[in-house]
Design an enzyme around this catalytic site. Structure first.
Site, PDB file in Angstrom:
ATOM      1  N   ASP A   1      -4.000   4.762   8.001  1.00  0.00           N
ATOM      2  CA  ASP A   1      -4.180   5.609   6.828  1.00  0.00           C
ATOM      3  C   ASP A   1      -3.071   6.657   6.725  1.00  0.00           C
ATOM      4  OD1 ASP A   1      -5.867   6.767   4.681  1.00  0.00           O
ATOM      5  OD2 ASP A   1      -5.996   8.463   6.059  1.00  0.00           O
TER       6      ASP A   1
ATOM      7  N   GLU B   1      -0.773   1.803   5.062  1.00  0.00           N
ATOM      8  CA  GLU B   1      -1.163   2.348   3.777  1.00  0.00           C
ATOM      9  C   GLU B   1      -0.141   3.419   3.422  1.00  0.00           C
ATOM     10  OE1 GLU B   1      -3.481   5.163   0.992  1.00  0.00           O
ATOM     11  OE2 GLU B   1      -3.069   5.643   3.074  1.00  0.00           O
TER      12      GLU B   1
HETATM   13  C1  GLC Z   1      -5.626   7.691   2.127  1.00  0.00           C
HETATM   14  C2  GLC Z   1      -6.957   7.211   1.585  1.00  0.00           C
HETATM   15  C3  GLC Z   1      -7.491   8.219   0.617  1.00  0.00           C
HETATM   16  C4  GLC Z   1      -7.632   9.543   1.337  1.00  0.00           C
HETATM   17  C5  GLC Z   1      -6.331   9.952   2.031  1.00  0.00           C
HETATM   18  C6  GLC Z   1      -6.538  11.055   3.006  1.00  0.00           C
HETATM   19  O1  GLC Z   1      -4.666   7.774   1.144  1.00  0.00           O
HETATM   20  O2  GLC Z   1      -6.819   5.960   0.982  1.00  0.00           O
HETATM   21  O3  GLC Z   1      -8.713   7.814   0.072  1.00  0.00           O
HETATM   22  O4  GLC Z   1      -7.995  10.517   0.399  1.00  0.00           O
HETATM   23  O5  GLC Z   1      -5.789   8.890   2.790  1.00  0.00           O
HETATM   24  O6  GLC Z   1      -7.130  10.589   4.171  1.00  0.00           O
END
Ligand code: GLC
Length: 650
Positions: free
Chosen positions: A295, A337
């Site tokens: 993440d 991500e």
């Molecule tokens: C990522 C997640 C998102 C979240 C962010 C902070 O981008 O997909 O939903 O708000 O991380 O953890």
């Protein structure tokens, strides 16, 4: 002059110094499984140099670097010893077929456990549903212990080893992982490693003034450094609060909080943080998680004078985690991500870093082309931005739990005659339904009053026009929305990579506005597409008259077809010239199978002429694998509005 690289030699020296001690400490246990220990040592020797070099880059300048190495080697052995036998078998299986995830057979789904089945125990009952859909990769959104109230949809983790009690227990999770594995479904979870919640035990200890734990985070006694950093930082949630630092009354210090004030960024300049998080990662792997979604990868390293995104050390950290995973749990894969500029997204994709990556560019350009009915930006961008290193794959999605941002490259846009800033404004207006003729029911997310930026929330079906059509009770509009939905589905299933279905979209879930009545999330419009609404598939599967049933059935048909076509496994994807700016076409090829896929983004019929078809190597009559129509040799291809054809041109 080539500089002498002393590191490989020192790497092995350090290992030879530390390993005998470790073997002595664990002599009893290791003696019981000499063959397995031998296998482990092979992997350790294979990966150690790489790990050493990463760690040296990150922490080599610290006086106690050897201690860091020692501690990490103990961690590796401890977590390997704890790894359950059935997962060690899985490791062997994956090592024999390490690129299994590139197969055309792999199809993914993602869901929130609480929204989908209330809790983990009940999720078990739905495995047959996942099988009916054809899924073999299941991503459960964050389900760890979190603060009550707003916790950013689970992304503020208070304990990586405890499940949110409303959802279940860690034991249930590992049981579920095993049950899924038995059915050939790989479990995917998030590794939220950029930050913890402010209720995590580390944060609590920091708050109580413990200097060892204060060093887990970035904390500052005054605004001097925060102000210097802030000048270059992007605001991620500008509608909720300003700036990237939050005041902590208990510590009387400012804390770095990239996202919400209750999400404290971890300080990876501290090797203890790296080690502690590596342990959490290996713990999750040992529960049976096969893919970790990393993440917010872009934010994990800070450097004054930069925007603190995509720093070289962010890559080094992930590579070091990757090496540790390959030693202890070689079946574990990483998915990145990185919702950043496409040039940066690609940097995280490598067999030694993240083998999988979300494809945010394809996602946003599919929506862009659906609004404009033109494919020039999609075609141009995909032609040069789709290729990634061998042994890696895109994860292609249309919707996920987050908003849509228009992350295309400005120069790409200019190269095809589009003004990027004006175009983003247009897209935002279009998808919030604020543009003449728009079919979309998107909701603005995080409007930034300073620069006018905004992103878009909404479900696949609502964004594609179904909600509007149903409200207007207009059958023709409903059919159009259905065609748009089928078009985008067809592309993510065929274009190369793992298609990832946001569960609910298989039956056409619409926006859910109930979040507006919940004060904890009312300011976060992403909840409009995080819905509790369900479609009781098992009963409705026999009811063929509903729209839901048709959506579901079409989805299954498409996944089934994909699984029969080796050409759709990950590999080359060649964007072709269709000679028509409403069409987007590409060739997928493997061994002697060759498939030409052409997609029409216009409502009206469009033509790809015989010359352009011939240039793709069409010989004789060819069959459209979707509906078995035959295209006769030498004829133009005519596509109806929003049609997608898969021509077998082998
Ligand atoms: C990522 C997640 C998102 C979240 C962010 C902070 O981008 O997909 O939903 O708000 O991380 O953890």
């Amino acid at each position: 002059m080539i500089e002498y690289d002393w590191r490989p030699e020192q790497a092995i020296k350090s290992l030879n110094r530390i390993l005998p001690e470790v073997e002595k400490t664990f002599a009893n246990k290791l003696g019981q499984a000499p063959n397995e220990w031998h296998q482990f040592k092979n992997r350790l020797h294979r990966e150690w140099e790489r790990l050493f070099i990463c760690l040296h880059q990150l922490y080599g300048w610290q006086y106690d670097f050897f201690y860091t190495l020692q501690r990490l080697l103990y961690t590796l052995v401890q977590y390997w010893l704890k790894r359950p036998a059935e997962l060690k078998l899985l490791d062997e299986k994956r090592e024999a077929d390490p690129l299994w995830f590139l197969s055309e057979k792999v199809v993914g789904g993602v869901l929130y456990v609480d929204l989908f089945s209330d809790n983990l125990a009940k999720l078990d009952d739905h495995i047959s549903y996942f099988k009916k859909l054809g899924l073999n990769y299941l991503h459960l959104m964050p389900l760890f212990a979190v603060p009550k109230g707003d916790n950013d949809g689970g992304y503020a983790v208070s304990d990586y080893r405890a499940i949110n009690p409303d959802i279940g227990t860690m034991e249930e999770l590992s049981k579920l992982a095993a049950a899924l594995r038995d059915e050939g479904i790989s479990l995917v979870l998030d590794f939220v490693f950029n930050h913890t919640s402010d209720e995590h035990i580390w944060a609590q200890k920091a708050k109580s003034g413990n200097p060892d734990f204060m060093a887990y985070y970035y904390t500052y006694p005054n605004r001097e450094l925060p102000d210097q950093f802030q000048k270059y930082l992007r605001e991620i949630f500008p509608a909720v609060r300003k700036g990237s630092f939050s005041w902590c009354e208990e510590m009387k210090r400012w804390v770095w909080t990239t996202f919400n004030s209750f999400q404290w960024d971890l300080n990876y300049t501290n090797p203890e943080v790296f080690r502690a998080m590596a342990e959490e990662m290996l713990f999750l792997a040992n529960q049976g998680v096969e893919v970790l979604r990393l993440d917010a990868v872009a934010f994990i390293w800070k450097r004054l004078g930069t925007n603190c995104e995509n720093q070289p050390e962010a890559h080094t950290i992930i590579r070091a985690f990757n090496a540790m995973a390959k030693i202890v749990a070689p079946s574990l894969l990483f998915k990145s991500e990185a919702i950043v500029h496409p040039d940066d997204v690609i940097q995280y994709i490598h067999p030694d870093e993240c083998q999988l990556s979300y494809n945010p560019l394809l996602m946003s350009l599919l929506w862009e082309a659906l609004a404009t009915r033109e494919t020039k930006l999609l075609e141009y961008s995909m032609r040069h931005r789709y290729p990634i290193p061998a042994g890696c794959t895109w994860v292609n999605f249309i919707r996920c739990h987050d908003d849509i941002g228009w992350t295309f490259d400005d120069q790409d846009a200019r190269n095809v005659g589009i003004d990027p800033a004006a175009h983003r404004k247009f897209l935002n207006k279009f998808y919030t339904g604020d543009y003449p003729g728009s079919f979309s029911k998107g909701v603005p997310f995080q409007f930034n009053a300073d620069n006018g930026d905004v992103r878009i929330s909404g479900t696949f079906s609502s964004l594609a026009g179904l909600e509007d059509a149903i409200l207007k009770q207009d059958d023709e509009l409903i059919q159009r929305a259905v065609r748009r939905i089928n078009l985008l589905r067809s592309i993510i299933v065929s274009i190369g990579g793992i298609p990832l279905l946001y569960i609910g979209d298989e039956w056409g879930m619409l926006n859910d506005y109930t979040y507006l009545t919940d004060p904890t999330i009312v300011n976060d419009s992403r909840w409009v597409h995080r819905s509790r609404k369900r479609w009781n598939a098992r009963e409705d599967l026999t009811d063929q008259d509903t729209l839901e049933w048709r959506f579901f059935h079409e989805m299954v048909k498409l996944f089934d077809l994909r699984k029969k076509l080796p050409a759709l496994q990950n590999g080359g994807m060649e964007v072709i010239h269709t000679g028509n700016h409403h069409l987007f076409g590409y060739i997928r090829m493997f061994s002697d199978q060759k498939i030409l896929i052409v997609n029409n983004f216009a409502e009206e019929p469009q033509k790809m002429d015989a010359d352009h078809l011939n240039a793709c190597g069409i010989k004789g009559d060819v069959v459209n694998l979707i509906n078995h129509d035959v295209l006769s040799s030498g004829k133009d291809l005519v596509l109806s509005g929003h049609q997608s054809v898969w021509l077998d041109i082998s």
